[in-house]
Design an enzyme around this catalytic site. Structure first.
Site, mmCIF file in Angstrom:
data_model
loop_
_atom_site.group_PDB
_atom_site.id
_atom_site.type_symbol
_atom_site.label_atom_id
_atom_site.label_comp_id
_atom_site.label_asym_id
_atom_site.label_seq_id
_atom_site.Cartn_x
_atom_site.Cartn_y
_atom_site.Cartn_z
ATOM 1 N N HIS A 10 0.837 -1.190 0.000
ATOM 2 C CA HIS A 10 0.000 0.000 0.000
ATOM 3 C C HIS A 10 0.871 1.238 0.000
ATOM 4 O O HIS A 10 1.940 1.235 0.601
ATOM 5 C CB HIS A 10 -0.935 0.020 1.226
ATOM 6 C CG HIS A 10 -2.093 0.922 1.021
ATOM 7 N ND1 HIS A 10 -2.047 2.258 1.319
ATOM 8 C CD2 HIS A 10 -3.317 0.675 0.506
ATOM 9 C CE1 HIS A 10 -3.200 2.802 1.001
ATOM 10 N NE2 HIS A 10 -3.991 1.872 0.499
ATOM 11 N N ASP A 59 -8.025 -5.239 -0.777
ATOM 12 C CA ASP A 59 -8.458 -6.103 -1.877
ATOM 13 C C ASP A 59 -8.184 -7.588 -1.644
ATOM 14 O O ASP A 59 -8.721 -8.427 -2.361
ATOM 15 C CB ASP A 59 -7.773 -5.671 -3.180
ATOM 16 C CG ASP A 59 -8.238 -4.303 -3.601
ATOM 17 O OD1 ASP A 59 -9.457 -4.105 -3.651
ATOM 18 O OD2 ASP A 59 -7.389 -3.423 -3.865
HETATM 19 N N1 COA Z 1 3.905 -7.848 -4.504
HETATM 20 C C1 COA Z 1 5.251 -7.917 -4.569
HETATM 21 N N2 COA Z 1 6.047 -6.858 -4.393
HETATM 22 C C2 COA Z 1 5.474 -5.680 -4.150
HETATM 23 C C3 COA Z 1 4.076 -5.538 -4.052
HETATM 24 C C4 COA Z 1 3.295 -6.676 -4.244
HETATM 25 N N3 COA Z 1 1.964 -6.605 -4.169
HETATM 26 N N4 COA Z 1 3.792 -4.257 -3.778
HETATM 27 C C5 COA Z 1 4.944 -3.622 -3.706
HETATM 28 N N5 COA Z 1 5.970 -4.472 -3.934
HETATM 29 C C6 COA Z 1 7.398 -4.150 -3.938
HETATM 30 C C7 COA Z 1 7.743 -3.539 -5.295
HETATM 31 O O1 COA Z 1 8.109 -4.507 -6.242
HETATM 32 C C8 COA Z 1 8.862 -2.614 -4.926
HETATM 33 O O2 COA Z 1 10.017 -3.389 -4.738
HETATM 34 P P1 COA Z 1 11.438 -2.863 -5.244
HETATM 35 O O3 COA Z 1 11.696 -1.601 -4.462
HETATM 36 O O4 COA Z 1 12.354 -3.985 -4.908
HETATM 37 O O5 COA Z 1 11.292 -2.600 -6.702
HETATM 38 C C9 COA Z 1 8.443 -2.084 -3.565
HETATM 39 O O6 COA Z 1 7.625 -3.107 -2.993
HETATM 40 C C10 COA Z 1 7.666 -0.773 -3.641
HETATM 41 O O7 COA Z 1 6.559 -0.981 -4.513
HETATM 42 P P2 COA Z 1 5.891 0.137 -5.416
HETATM 43 O O8 COA Z 1 5.049 -0.516 -6.457
HETATM 44 O O9 COA Z 1 6.934 1.126 -5.869
HETATM 45 O O10 COA Z 1 4.988 0.863 -4.323
HETATM 46 P P3 COA Z 1 3.871 1.922 -4.622
HETATM 47 O O11 COA Z 1 3.681 2.682 -3.379
HETATM 48 O O12 COA Z 1 4.151 2.668 -5.880
HETATM 49 O O13 COA Z 1 2.619 1.006 -4.954
HETATM 50 C C11 COA Z 1 0.796 -0.413 -4.753
HETATM 51 C C12 COA Z 1 1.637 0.677 -4.072
HETATM 52 C C13 COA Z 1 -0.451 -0.656 -3.956
HETATM 53 C C14 COA Z 1 0.401 0.066 -6.159
HETATM 54 C C15 COA Z 1 1.654 -1.695 -4.866
HETATM 55 O O14 COA Z 1 1.928 -2.175 -3.563
HETATM 56 C C16 COA Z 1 0.989 -2.756 -5.712
HETATM 57 O O15 COA Z 1 1.130 -2.730 -6.934
HETATM 58 N N6 COA Z 1 0.246 -3.697 -5.072
HETATM 59 C C17 COA Z 1 -0.470 -4.708 -5.799
HETATM 60 C C18 COA Z 1 -1.758 -4.128 -6.356
HETATM 61 C C19 COA Z 1 -2.796 -3.904 -5.281
HETATM 62 O O16 COA Z 1 -3.041 -4.749 -4.440
HETATM 63 N N7 COA Z 1 -3.412 -2.727 -5.349
HETATM 64 C C20 COA Z 1 -4.477 -2.380 -4.445
HETATM 65 C C21 COA Z 1 -4.060 -1.260 -3.549
HETATM 66 S S1 COA Z 1 -5.278 -0.968 -2.289
#
Ligand code: COA
Length: 379
Positions: free
Chosen positions: A264, A315
Protein backbone atom coordinates in the site's frame (compact mmCIF):
# COMPACT_ATOMS: atom_id res chain seq x y z
CA UNK A 1 14.31 21.15 -15.25
CA UNK A 2 12.75 21.56 -11.83
CA UNK A 3 10.81 24.73 -10.99
CA UNK A 4 12.35 27.00 -8.37
CA UNK A 5 12.72 25.10 -5.12
CA UNK A 6 10.45 22.29 -6.29
CA UNK A 7 11.35 18.63 -6.24
CA UNK A 8 9.59 15.96 -8.18
CA UNK A 9 8.08 13.01 -6.25
CA UNK A 10 7.40 9.97 -8.43
CA UNK A 11 3.75 8.99 -8.13
CA UNK A 12 3.21 12.10 -5.94
CA UNK A 13 4.18 9.89 -3.00
CA UNK A 14 3.49 11.66 0.30
CA UNK A 15 2.73 14.91 -1.53
CA UNK A 16 -0.09 16.77 0.22
CA UNK A 17 -2.32 17.94 -2.62
CA UNK A 18 -5.45 19.07 -0.78
CA UNK A 19 -7.00 19.70 2.59
CA UNK A 20 -10.05 17.62 3.44
CA UNK A 21 -12.32 17.08 6.42
CA UNK A 22 -13.67 13.77 5.16
CA UNK A 23 -11.18 11.02 5.83
CA UNK A 24 -7.87 10.46 7.62
CA UNK A 25 -5.62 7.52 6.78
CA UNK A 26 -3.04 6.95 9.50
CA UNK A 27 -0.51 4.83 7.66
CA UNK A 28 1.81 4.38 10.65
CA UNK A 29 -0.81 3.28 13.15
CA UNK A 30 -3.00 1.50 10.59
CA UNK A 31 -6.11 3.52 11.31
CA UNK A 32 -8.86 4.71 8.99
CA UNK A 33 -11.00 7.56 10.24
CA UNK A 34 -14.17 8.92 8.60
CA UNK A 35 -14.98 12.45 9.82
CA UNK A 36 -13.32 11.69 13.17
CA UNK A 37 -14.87 8.22 13.65
CA UNK A 38 -12.67 5.12 13.54
CA UNK A 39 -13.97 2.55 11.05
CA UNK A 40 -13.60 -0.12 13.76
CA UNK A 41 -16.18 1.77 15.85
CA UNK A 42 -18.53 2.21 12.90
CA UNK A 43 -18.36 -1.52 12.18
CA UNK A 44 -18.59 -2.65 15.80
CA UNK A 45 -21.38 -0.15 16.50
CA UNK A 46 -23.53 -1.79 13.85
CA UNK A 47 -23.64 1.20 11.51
CA UNK A 48 -25.41 0.88 8.18
CA UNK A 49 -23.81 1.96 4.91
CA UNK A 50 -26.48 4.67 4.61
CA UNK A 51 -25.36 6.06 7.98
CA UNK A 52 -21.80 6.25 6.68
CA UNK A 53 -22.93 7.98 3.48
CA UNK A 54 -24.68 10.61 5.60
CA UNK A 55 -21.55 10.98 7.74
CA UNK A 56 -19.26 11.39 4.73
CA UNK A 57 -21.55 13.94 3.07
CA UNK A 58 -22.58 16.00 6.09
CA UNK A 59 -19.77 15.51 8.61
CA UNK A 60 -22.04 14.26 11.40
CA UNK A 61 -23.71 10.98 12.23
CA UNK A 62 -27.40 11.29 11.35
CA UNK A 63 -30.25 11.38 13.84
CA UNK A 64 -32.85 8.65 13.35
CA UNK A 65 -35.06 10.93 11.27
CA UNK A 66 -32.16 12.22 9.14
CA UNK A 67 -31.11 8.64 8.48
CA UNK A 68 -34.66 7.60 7.60
CA UNK A 69 -34.93 10.50 5.18
CA UNK A 70 -31.65 9.70 3.39
CA UNK A 71 -32.39 5.95 3.31
CA UNK A 72 -35.80 6.65 1.80
CA UNK A 73 -34.39 9.12 -0.70
CA UNK A 74 -31.78 6.62 -1.93
CA UNK A 75 -34.21 3.68 -1.90
CA UNK A 76 -36.79 5.47 -4.06
CA UNK A 77 -34.30 6.65 -6.69
CA UNK A 78 -32.75 3.33 -7.66
CA UNK A 79 -34.59 2.94 -10.97
CA UNK A 80 -32.54 3.88 -14.03
CA UNK A 81 -33.53 6.42 -16.67
CA UNK A 82 -34.90 4.66 -19.79
CA UNK A 83 -31.90 5.92 -21.79
CA UNK A 84 -29.46 4.30 -19.35
CA UNK A 85 -31.37 1.04 -19.49
CA UNK A 86 -31.41 1.24 -23.26
CA UNK A 87 -27.62 1.65 -23.26
CA UNK A 88 -27.23 -1.39 -20.97
CA UNK A 89 -29.45 -3.43 -23.27
CA UNK A 90 -27.57 -2.40 -26.37
CA UNK A 91 -23.96 -2.71 -25.23
CA UNK A 92 -22.07 -5.89 -26.11
CA UNK A 93 -22.64 -8.53 -23.46
CA UNK A 94 -18.98 -9.45 -23.14
CA UNK A 95 -18.00 -5.85 -22.35
CA UNK A 96 -15.88 -5.16 -19.29
CA UNK A 97 -18.27 -4.31 -16.43
CA UNK A 98 -16.20 -1.30 -15.33
CA UNK A 99 -16.20 0.11 -18.86
CA UNK A 100 -19.96 -0.33 -18.98
CA UNK A 101 -20.31 1.38 -15.61
CA UNK A 102 -18.08 4.26 -16.72
CA UNK A 103 -20.18 4.88 -19.84
CA UNK A 104 -23.52 4.31 -18.09
CA UNK A 105 -22.63 6.93 -15.45
CA UNK A 106 -21.86 9.31 -18.28
CA UNK A 107 -25.21 8.59 -19.97
CA UNK A 108 -27.03 8.97 -16.63
CA UNK A 109 -25.53 12.45 -16.30
CA UNK A 110 -26.97 13.56 -19.61
CA UNK A 111 -30.48 12.45 -18.57
CA UNK A 112 -30.32 13.55 -14.92
CA UNK A 113 -33.31 15.86 -14.25
CA UNK A 114 -30.89 18.41 -12.75
CA UNK A 115 -28.52 18.36 -15.73
CA UNK A 116 -27.09 21.83 -16.22
CA UNK A 117 -28.00 23.02 -12.71
CA UNK A 118 -24.73 23.46 -10.85
CA UNK A 119 -26.24 24.75 -7.58
CA UNK A 120 -25.16 22.93 -4.41
CA UNK A 121 -28.74 21.72 -3.86
CA UNK A 122 -28.82 20.19 -7.34
CA UNK A 123 -25.42 18.58 -6.81
CA UNK A 124 -26.58 16.96 -3.57
CA UNK A 125 -29.61 15.58 -5.45
CA UNK A 126 -27.32 14.28 -8.21
CA UNK A 127 -25.03 12.70 -5.59
CA UNK A 128 -28.04 10.90 -4.09
CA UNK A 129 -29.04 9.56 -7.51
CA UNK A 130 -25.49 8.41 -8.18
CA UNK A 131 -25.28 6.53 -4.89
CA UNK A 132 -28.69 4.99 -5.56
CA UNK A 133 -28.10 4.10 -9.20
CA UNK A 134 -24.49 2.93 -9.50
CA UNK A 135 -25.43 -0.42 -7.86
CA UNK A 136 -28.48 -0.65 -10.16
CA UNK A 137 -26.29 -0.14 -13.22
CA UNK A 138 -23.84 -2.83 -12.05
CA UNK A 139 -26.49 -5.42 -11.20
CA UNK A 140 -28.74 -4.69 -14.17
CA UNK A 141 -25.93 -5.12 -16.69
CA UNK A 142 -24.93 -8.38 -15.04
CA UNK A 143 -28.50 -9.73 -15.40
CA UNK A 144 -28.81 -8.59 -19.01
CA UNK A 145 -25.45 -10.18 -19.72
CA UNK A 146 -26.82 -13.46 -18.41
CA UNK A 147 -29.95 -13.11 -20.55
CA UNK A 148 -32.14 -12.21 -17.55
CA UNK A 149 -34.52 -9.28 -17.25
CA UNK A 150 -33.72 -6.48 -14.76
CA UNK A 151 -35.32 -6.67 -11.31
CA UNK A 152 -37.56 -3.82 -10.17
CA UNK A 153 -35.91 -2.17 -7.14
CA UNK A 154 -37.54 -2.84 -3.76
CA UNK A 155 -37.55 0.43 -1.76
CA UNK A 156 -38.01 -1.44 1.52
CA UNK A 157 -34.44 -2.77 1.29
CA UNK A 158 -31.27 -1.11 2.50
CA UNK A 159 -28.19 -0.69 0.30
CA UNK A 160 -26.56 -4.02 1.18
CA UNK A 161 -29.67 -6.20 0.75
CA UNK A 162 -30.79 -4.27 -2.33
CA UNK A 163 -27.57 -5.06 -4.19
CA UNK A 164 -28.19 -8.81 -3.92
CA UNK A 165 -31.88 -8.40 -4.64
CA UNK A 166 -31.18 -6.48 -7.84
CA UNK A 167 -28.57 -9.06 -8.82
CA UNK A 168 -30.41 -12.30 -7.99
CA UNK A 169 -34.06 -11.33 -7.57
CA UNK A 170 -33.85 -12.65 -4.00
CA UNK A 171 -33.09 -11.05 -0.68
CA UNK A 172 -29.80 -12.23 0.84
CA UNK A 173 -29.68 -14.04 4.19
CA UNK A 174 -28.72 -12.16 7.34
CA UNK A 175 -25.04 -13.12 7.21
CA UNK A 176 -24.60 -11.99 3.60
CA UNK A 177 -26.43 -8.74 4.29
CA UNK A 178 -24.32 -8.05 7.39
CA UNK A 179 -21.02 -8.97 5.71
CA UNK A 180 -21.78 -6.92 2.61
CA UNK A 181 -22.93 -3.94 4.65
CA UNK A 182 -19.56 -4.00 6.45
CA UNK A 183 -17.67 -4.36 3.16
CA UNK A 184 -19.55 -1.33 1.78
CA UNK A 185 -18.62 0.70 4.87
CA UNK A 186 -14.96 -0.33 4.65
CA UNK A 187 -14.65 0.65 0.99
CA UNK A 188 -16.59 3.92 1.31
CA UNK A 189 -13.69 6.35 1.39
CA UNK A 190 -9.92 6.48 1.51
CA UNK A 191 -8.72 10.07 1.35
CA UNK A 192 -6.89 11.03 -1.86
CA UNK A 193 -6.67 7.58 -3.41
CA UNK A 194 -6.14 7.65 -7.17
CA UNK A 195 -9.81 7.57 -8.21
CA UNK A 196 -10.89 10.18 -5.67
CA UNK A 197 -8.04 12.40 -6.81
CA UNK A 198 -9.26 12.00 -10.41
CA UNK A 199 -12.76 12.99 -9.32
CA UNK A 200 -11.48 16.06 -7.50
CA UNK A 201 -9.26 17.13 -10.42
CA UNK A 202 -12.28 16.98 -12.75
CA UNK A 203 -14.57 18.74 -10.25
CA UNK A 204 -11.95 21.45 -9.69
CA UNK A 205 -12.36 22.60 -13.29
CA UNK A 206 -16.01 23.17 -12.28
CA UNK A 207 -17.06 20.40 -14.60
CA UNK A 208 -20.23 18.56 -13.52
CA UNK A 209 -20.38 15.80 -10.89
CA UNK A 210 -21.15 13.06 -13.45
CA UNK A 211 -17.98 13.96 -15.36
CA UNK A 212 -16.02 13.76 -12.09
CA UNK A 213 -17.48 10.33 -11.27
CA UNK A 214 -16.86 9.10 -14.81
CA UNK A 215 -13.18 10.01 -14.34
CA UNK A 216 -13.15 8.20 -11.00
CA UNK A 217 -14.69 5.00 -12.39
CA UNK A 218 -12.09 4.90 -15.17
CA UNK A 219 -9.32 5.31 -12.60
CA UNK A 220 -10.66 2.70 -10.19
CA UNK A 221 -10.66 0.13 -12.98
CA UNK A 222 -6.86 -0.21 -13.06
CA UNK A 223 -5.27 -3.32 -11.51
CA UNK A 224 -3.04 -1.20 -9.27
CA UNK A 225 -6.19 0.29 -7.70
CA UNK A 226 -9.71 -1.21 -7.55
CA UNK A 227 -8.98 -3.85 -10.15
CA UNK A 228 -6.76 -5.69 -7.67
CA UNK A 229 -9.61 -7.53 -5.87
CA UNK A 230 -10.59 -9.29 -9.10
CA UNK A 231 -6.96 -10.18 -9.81
CA UNK A 232 -6.62 -11.66 -6.32
CA UNK A 233 -9.51 -14.05 -6.93
CA UNK A 234 -8.18 -14.98 -10.36
CA UNK A 235 -4.88 -15.86 -8.68
CA UNK A 236 -6.63 -17.98 -6.02
CA UNK A 237 -8.61 -19.78 -8.73
CA UNK A 238 -5.43 -20.36 -10.73
CA UNK A 239 -3.71 -21.84 -7.67
CA UNK A 240 -6.79 -23.99 -7.18
CA UNK A 241 -5.67 -25.99 -4.16
CA UNK A 242 -4.33 -25.16 -0.69
CA UNK A 243 -1.36 -27.52 -1.17
CA UNK A 244 -0.17 -25.53 -4.20
CA UNK A 245 -0.29 -22.06 -2.66
CA UNK A 246 3.21 -21.94 -1.21
CA UNK A 247 5.00 -23.08 -4.39
CA UNK A 248 2.91 -20.71 -6.52
CA UNK A 249 3.78 -17.66 -4.44
CA UNK A 250 7.44 -18.67 -4.12
CA UNK A 251 7.69 -18.87 -7.89
CA UNK A 252 5.81 -15.60 -8.44
CA UNK A 253 8.13 -13.79 -6.04
CA UNK A 254 11.20 -15.41 -7.61
CA UNK A 255 9.98 -14.08 -10.97
CA UNK A 256 9.58 -10.65 -9.32
CA UNK A 257 5.87 -10.61 -10.04
CA UNK A 258 3.63 -8.44 -7.90
CA UNK A 259 1.17 -10.31 -5.71
CA UNK A 260 -2.17 -8.57 -6.06
CA UNK A 261 -3.80 -7.52 -2.80
CA UNK A 262 -0.50 -6.72 -1.06
CA UNK A 263 1.31 -3.50 -0.39
CA UNK A 264 0.00 0.00 0.00
CA UNK A 265 1.20 3.50 -0.72
CA UNK A 266 0.17 4.76 2.72
CA UNK A 267 -0.16 1.88 5.21
CA UNK A 268 3.10 0.68 6.73
CA UNK A 269 1.27 -1.80 8.94
CA UNK A 270 -1.95 -3.83 8.75
CA UNK A 271 -4.62 -2.15 6.61
CA UNK A 272 -7.46 -1.82 9.17
CA UNK A 273 -9.99 -2.81 6.53
CA UNK A 274 -8.20 -6.12 5.99
CA UNK A 275 -8.70 -6.97 9.69
CA UNK A 276 -12.49 -7.10 9.24
CA UNK A 277 -12.41 -8.61 5.78
CA UNK A 278 -10.13 -11.44 6.94
CA UNK A 279 -12.60 -12.31 9.70
CA UNK A 280 -15.60 -12.09 7.35
CA UNK A 281 -13.83 -14.23 4.75
CA UNK A 282 -13.20 -16.87 7.42
CA UNK A 283 -16.84 -16.76 8.56
CA UNK A 284 -18.15 -16.92 5.00
CA UNK A 285 -16.00 -19.98 4.29
CA UNK A 286 -16.97 -21.77 7.51
CA UNK A 287 -20.62 -21.02 6.94
CA UNK A 288 -20.51 -22.47 3.43
CA UNK A 289 -18.40 -25.47 4.56
CA UNK A 290 -15.64 -24.53 2.14
CA UNK A 291 -12.68 -22.82 3.75
CA UNK A 292 -10.10 -23.51 1.05
CA UNK A 293 -10.04 -19.96 -0.35
CA UNK A 294 -9.58 -18.57 3.13
CA UNK A 295 -6.88 -21.12 3.99
CA UNK A 296 -5.06 -20.41 0.74
CA UNK A 297 -5.24 -16.69 1.48
CA UNK A 298 -3.75 -17.22 4.92
CA UNK A 299 -0.81 -19.16 3.49
CA UNK A 300 -0.20 -16.44 0.91
CA UNK A 301 -0.41 -13.76 3.60
CA UNK A 302 2.20 -15.57 5.70
CA UNK A 303 4.66 -16.06 2.82
CA UNK A 304 4.35 -12.52 1.42
CA UNK A 305 4.84 -11.12 4.91
CA UNK A 306 7.90 -13.32 5.58
CA UNK A 307 9.56 -12.80 2.22
CA UNK A 308 8.56 -9.25 1.27
CA UNK A 309 7.43 -7.69 4.53
CA UNK A 310 4.17 -6.66 2.84
CA UNK A 311 0.72 -6.70 4.45
CA UNK A 312 -2.56 -7.55 2.74
CA UNK A 313 -4.60 -4.52 1.67
CA UNK A 314 -8.36 -4.08 1.33
CA UNK A 315 -8.46 -6.10 -1.88
CA UNK A 316 -6.91 -9.29 -0.56
CA UNK A 317 -9.53 -10.78 1.76
CA UNK A 318 -12.44 -9.02 0.07
CA UNK A 319 -11.77 -11.34 -2.89
CA UNK A 320 -12.41 -14.62 -1.04
CA UNK A 321 -15.26 -13.01 0.93
CA UNK A 322 -17.06 -11.82 -2.21
CA UNK A 323 -16.51 -15.17 -3.87
CA UNK A 324 -18.04 -17.07 -0.96
CA UNK A 325 -21.09 -14.80 -0.77
CA UNK A 326 -21.79 -15.49 -4.41
CA UNK A 327 -20.61 -12.39 -6.24
CA UNK A 328 -19.24 -13.03 -9.75
CA UNK A 329 -15.50 -12.31 -9.97
CA UNK A 330 -15.87 -9.81 -12.81
CA UNK A 331 -18.16 -7.75 -10.55
CA UNK A 332 -15.66 -7.33 -7.73
CA UNK A 333 -14.37 -3.97 -8.95
CA UNK A 334 -17.86 -2.62 -9.80
CA UNK A 335 -18.84 -3.66 -6.25
CA UNK A 336 -15.95 -1.53 -5.00
CA UNK A 337 -17.33 1.35 -7.09
CA UNK A 338 -20.83 0.79 -5.64
CA UNK A 339 -19.37 1.65 -2.25
CA UNK A 340 -16.72 4.23 -3.19
CA UNK A 341 -19.36 6.31 -4.99
CA UNK A 342 -20.20 7.58 -1.48
CA UNK A 343 -16.66 8.86 -0.89
CA UNK A 344 -16.25 10.18 -4.44
CA UNK A 345 -19.43 12.24 -4.19
CA UNK A 346 -18.46 13.52 -0.71
CA UNK A 347 -15.11 14.69 -2.11
CA UNK A 348 -16.66 16.29 -5.18
CA UNK A 349 -19.13 18.23 -3.01
CA UNK A 350 -16.25 19.29 -0.73
CA UNK A 351 -14.24 20.40 -3.77
CA UNK A 352 -17.14 22.52 -5.06
CA UNK A 353 -17.57 24.13 -1.63
CA UNK A 354 -13.98 25.37 -1.55
CA UNK A 355 -12.67 25.18 -5.06
CA UNK A 356 -9.39 26.02 -6.68
CA UNK A 357 -8.28 24.61 -10.02
CA UNK A 358 -5.90 21.67 -9.48
CA UNK A 359 -3.05 22.19 -11.88
CA UNK A 360 0.39 20.95 -10.81
CA UNK A 361 3.62 21.26 -12.75
CA UNK A 362 5.79 18.67 -14.48
CA UNK A 363 9.54 18.58 -14.29
CA UNK A 364 10.61 18.98 -17.89
CA UNK A 365 13.25 16.39 -18.79
CA UNK A 366 13.05 16.60 -22.58
CA UNK A 367 15.49 18.23 -25.02
CA UNK A 368 15.92 22.02 -25.18
CA UNK A 369 17.02 24.72 -27.62
CA UNK A 370 16.64 22.62 -30.75
CA UNK A 371 16.83 24.19 -34.16
CA UNK A 372 13.71 23.80 -36.31
CA UNK A 373 14.34 21.95 -39.57
CA UNK A 374 11.77 22.58 -42.36
CA UNK A 375 9.96 19.41 -43.55
CA UNK A 376 11.66 19.09 -46.98
CA UNK A 377 15.06 19.16 -45.31
CA UNK A 378 14.38 16.36 -42.81
CA UNK A 379 15.52 12.83 -43.52
N1 COA B 1 3.90 -7.85 -4.50
C1 COA B 1 5.25 -7.92 -4.57
N2 COA B 1 6.05 -6.86 -4.39
C2 COA B 1 5.47 -5.68 -4.15
C3 COA B 1 4.08 -5.54 -4.05
C4 COA B 1 3.30 -6.68 -4.24
N3 COA B 1 1.96 -6.61 -4.17
N4 COA B 1 3.79 -4.26 -3.78
C5 COA B 1 4.94 -3.62 -3.71
N5 COA B 1 5.97 -4.47 -3.93
C6 COA B 1 7.40 -4.15 -3.94
C7 COA B 1 7.74 -3.54 -5.29
O1 COA B 1 8.11 -4.51 -6.24
C8 COA B 1 8.86 -2.61 -4.93
O2 COA B 1 10.02 -3.39 -4.74
P1 COA B 1 11.44 -2.86 -5.24
O3 COA B 1 11.70 -1.60 -4.46
O4 COA B 1 12.35 -3.99 -4.91
O5 COA B 1 11.29 -2.60 -6.70
C9 COA B 1 8.44 -2.08 -3.56
O6 COA B 1 7.62 -3.11 -2.99
C10 COA B 1 7.67 -0.77 -3.64
O7 COA B 1 6.56 -0.98 -4.51
P2 COA B 1 5.89 0.14 -5.42
O8 COA B 1 5.05 -0.52 -6.46
O9 COA B 1 6.93 1.13 -5.87
O10 COA B 1 4.99 0.86 -4.32
P3 COA B 1 3.87 1.92 -4.62
O11 COA B 1 3.68 2.68 -3.38
O12 COA B 1 4.15 2.67 -5.88
O13 COA B 1 2.62 1.01 -4.95
C11 COA B 1 0.80 -0.41 -4.75
C12 COA B 1 1.64 0.68 -4.07
C13 COA B 1 -0.45 -0.66 -3.96
C14 COA B 1 0.40 0.07 -6.16
C15 COA B 1 1.65 -1.69 -4.87
O14 COA B 1 1.93 -2.18 -3.56
C16 COA B 1 0.99 -2.76 -5.71
O15 COA B 1 1.13 -2.73 -6.93
N6 COA B 1 0.25 -3.70 -5.07
C17 COA B 1 -0.47 -4.71 -5.80
C18 COA B 1 -1.76 -4.13 -6.36
C19 COA B 1 -2.80 -3.90 -5.28
O16 COA B 1 -3.04 -4.75 -4.44
N7 COA B 1 -3.41 -2.73 -5.35
C20 COA B 1 -4.48 -2.38 -4.44
C21 COA B 1 -4.06 -1.26 -3.55
S1 COA B 1 -5.28 -0.97 -2.29
Amino acid sequence: MAQDGQTFKAGLEDVVANTSEICFVDGKEGRLIYRGYDIHDLVKGGSTFEEVIYLLWHGELPTASQLAELTQSIATQRALAPEVLQFLRSVRKDANAMEVLRTAVSVAGIYDPDNGDESMEANVRKATRLVAQVPTIVTTFERLRQGLEPVTPDPSLGMAASFFYLLNGEKPDDFVERAFNIALILHADHELNASTFSARVTAATLSDIYSAITSAVGTLKGPLHGGANEQVMRMLLEIGDVSKAEAFIDQALAEKRKIMGFGHRVYRTEDPRATHLRQLSREAGERAGETKWFEMSQIIERIVKEKKGLNPNVDFYSASLYYKIGLPVHLFTPVFASSRISGWTAHVLEQYRNNRLIRPRAEYVGPTNRTYVPLPERN
